[in-house]
Design a protein around this motif. Structure first.
Motif, PDB file in Angstrom:
ATOM      1  N   ALA A 253       9.763   6.220   0.810  1.00 17.91           N
ATOM      2  CA  ALA A 253       8.374   5.708   0.905  1.00 17.91           C
ATOM      3  C   ALA A 253       7.558   5.912   2.002  1.00 17.91           C
ATOM      4  CB  ALA A 253       8.198   4.338   0.137  1.00 17.91           C
ATOM      5  N   TYR A 254       8.424   5.606   2.994  1.00 19.93           N
ATOM      6  CA  TYR A 254       7.892   5.785   4.594  1.00 19.93           C
ATOM      7  C   TYR A 254       8.293   7.258   5.226  1.00 19.93           C
ATOM      8  CZ  TYR A 254       6.629   0.913   4.829  1.00 19.93           C
ATOM      9  OH  TYR A 254       5.960  -0.407   4.406  1.00 19.93           O
ATOM     10  N   HIS A 255       8.686   8.192   4.401  1.00 19.67           N
ATOM     11  CA  HIS A 255       8.926   9.369   4.825  1.00 19.67           C
ATOM     12  C   HIS A 255      10.005   9.451   5.857  1.00 19.67           C
ATOM     13  CE1 HIS A 255       5.311  11.794   2.982  1.00 19.67           C
ATOM     14  NE2 HIS A 255       5.444  10.591   2.748  1.00 19.67           N
ATOM     15  N   ARG A 256      10.971   8.598   5.500  1.00 24.76           N
ATOM     16  CA  ARG A 256      12.357   8.597   6.388  1.00 24.76           C
ATOM     17  C   ARG A 256      13.542   8.865   5.690  1.00 24.76           C
ATOM     18  NH1 ARG A 256       9.661   3.355   8.700  1.00 24.76           N
ATOM     19  NH2 ARG A 256      10.898   2.256   7.181  1.00 24.76           N
ATOM     20  N   GLY A 257      13.208   9.445   4.317  1.00 23.68           N
ATOM     21  CA  GLY A 257      14.383   9.958   3.390  1.00 23.68           C
ATOM     22  C   GLY A 257      13.869  11.006   2.504  1.00 23.68           C
ATOM     23  N   GLU A 258      14.449  11.086   1.474  1.00 23.39           N
ATOM     24  CA  GLU A 258      14.018  12.142   0.456  1.00 23.39           C
ATOM     25  C   GLU A 258      12.893  11.645  -0.487  1.00 23.39           C
ATOM     26  OE1 GLU A 258      17.263  13.869  -1.582  1.00 23.39           O
ATOM     27  OE2 GLU A 258      17.925  14.655   0.163  1.00 23.39           O
ATOM     28  N   ALA A 259      12.439  12.229  -1.168  1.00 24.52           N
ATOM     29  CA  ALA A 259      11.168  11.950  -1.864  1.00 24.52           C
ATOM     30  C   ALA A 259      11.497  11.048  -3.014  1.00 24.52           C
ATOM     31  CB  ALA A 259      10.372  13.115  -2.341  1.00 24.52           C
TER      32      ALA A 259
ATOM     33  N   SER B 257       0.925  -1.062  -0.020  1.00 24.83           N
ATOM     34  CA  SER B 257       0.013  -0.068   0.024  1.00 24.83           C
ATOM     35  C   SER B 257       0.758   1.500  -0.113  1.00 24.83           C
ATOM     36  CB  SER B 257      -0.983  -0.149   1.126  1.00 24.83           C
ATOM     37  OG  SER B 257      -1.788  -0.934   1.141  1.00 24.83           O
ATOM     38  N   VAL B 258       1.912   1.342   0.815  1.00 24.27           N
ATOM     39  CA  VAL B 258       2.724   2.677   0.932  1.00 24.27           C
ATOM     40  C   VAL B 258       3.323   3.010  -0.398  1.00 24.27           C
ATOM     41  CG1 VAL B 258       4.950   3.337   1.895  1.00 24.27           C
ATOM     42  CG2 VAL B 258       3.259   2.090   3.356  1.00 24.27           C
ATOM     43  N   LEU B 259       3.836   1.779  -1.052  1.00 20.58           N
ATOM     44  CA  LEU B 259       4.537   1.928  -2.350  1.00 20.58           C
ATOM     45  C   LEU B 259       3.499   2.370  -3.500  1.00 20.58           C
ATOM     46  CD1 LEU B 259       7.276  -0.774  -2.495  1.00 20.58           C
ATOM     47  CD2 LEU B 259       7.582   1.528  -1.713  1.00 20.58           C
ATOM     48  N   LEU B 260       2.319   1.667  -3.533  1.00 21.55           N
ATOM     49  CA  LEU B 260       1.293   2.096  -4.298  1.00 21.55           C
ATOM     50  C   LEU B 260       0.917   3.630  -4.353  1.00 21.55           C
ATOM     51  CD1 LEU B 260      -0.662   1.416  -6.856  1.00 21.55           C
ATOM     52  CD2 LEU B 260      -2.201   0.420  -4.680  1.00 21.55           C
ATOM     53  N   ALA B 261       0.884   3.993  -3.017  1.00 16.09           N
ATOM     54  CA  ALA B 261       0.382   5.393  -2.739  1.00 16.09           C
ATOM     55  C   ALA B 261       1.353   6.410  -3.378  1.00 16.09           C
ATOM     56  CB  ALA B 261       0.272   5.594  -1.166  1.00 16.09           C
TER      57      ALA B 261
END
Length: 237
Positions: free
Chosen positions: A230-236, A24-28
């Motif tokens: 993807a989990y907002h732990r790095g760059e977009a 789900s995270v990667l699809l979003a």
């Protein structure tokens, strides 16, 4: 159980339901969303994809369609608790009966994290059977519903298992949805493909762009930059 997402969004998950998954995270992150997009989430569960999209995109609106009443009620709870009543909605209904639930050509994008396995496989409980197998949402019916909701040029993105790729492409084209973008996901660079992300366009011309594979972990087990993003732990991405 509460899962903290990002940008102030959180998600309540049922004790017997599925937890927030990488699919789900990667699809979003993968779907191409125009400004102020109207997005339909087919088989929306407790509203996971809608919450992820609203957390990332401040001007999108998401309408989920979910057959399981318990998951639908949980989605309504998530909408209220995140004060997203103006941006998210959950419709209790069967995607196979989409014509009785939503208007044709009324969305810019459709998104789905559907059941991966043919009917009769992957069963545990009734709820897990609905989420895992195509008993209540065959791939062909999913693509037909997406095509109904989209105008020409509208986008449909889904995540699935790589072994179903031929079935995915056939179901998309049978419903006037042309595959345009694809990305493979691997746990490590040398591992086999574990997920496939596909985006199609209603009435699009043939021409498929392959994005670089998304590798989740380095050989020593550390998260890659793309996975962290993807989990907002790095760059977009």
């Amino acid at each position: 159980m509460t899962e903290a997402l990002w940008n102030g969004i959180s998600m309540e998950q049922g004790e017997d339901g599925f937890r927030l998954g990488t699919d789900s995270v990667l699809l979003a992150q993968f779907i191409s969303v125009p400004p102020r997009a109207r997005i339909a989430d087919l088989g929306s569960g407790c509203g996971t994809l809608g919450l992820l999209l609203c957390a990332d995109l401040p001007d999108c609106r998401v309408t989920g369609v979910e057959l399981d009443e318990k998951a639908h009620r949980l989605a309504l709870l998530n909408i209220r608790q995140n004060a997203l009543q103006d941006r998210m909605a959950s419709v209790h209904g069967d995607v196979r009966e989409i014509r009785s639930l939503l208007e044709a050509n009324s969305f810019d994008c459709v998104i789905s994290n559907p059941p991966y396995f043919p009917a009769g496989s992957g069963k545990r409980s009734k709820q897990h059977a609905m989420a895992r197998s195509e008993e209540t949402l065959p791939l062909e019916a999913l693509c037909a519903a997406a095509a109904y909701l989209l105008p020409t040029g509208g986008r449909f993105a889904l995540v699935h298992r790589p072994e179903r790729l031929c079935d995915i492409f056939c179901a998309l084209r049978e419903n006037g949805l042309e595959p345009k973008r694809i990305r493979f996901v691997r746990h490590t660079e040398q591992a086999p493909v574990c997920l496939v992300l596909v985006e199609a366009r209603r009435g699009g011309r043939p021409g498929l762009t392959y994005l670089p594979d998304l590798i989740e972990f380095t050989p020593d087990g550390a998260e890659t930059e793309l996975y962290r993003a993807a989990y907002h732990r790095g760059e977009a991405l």
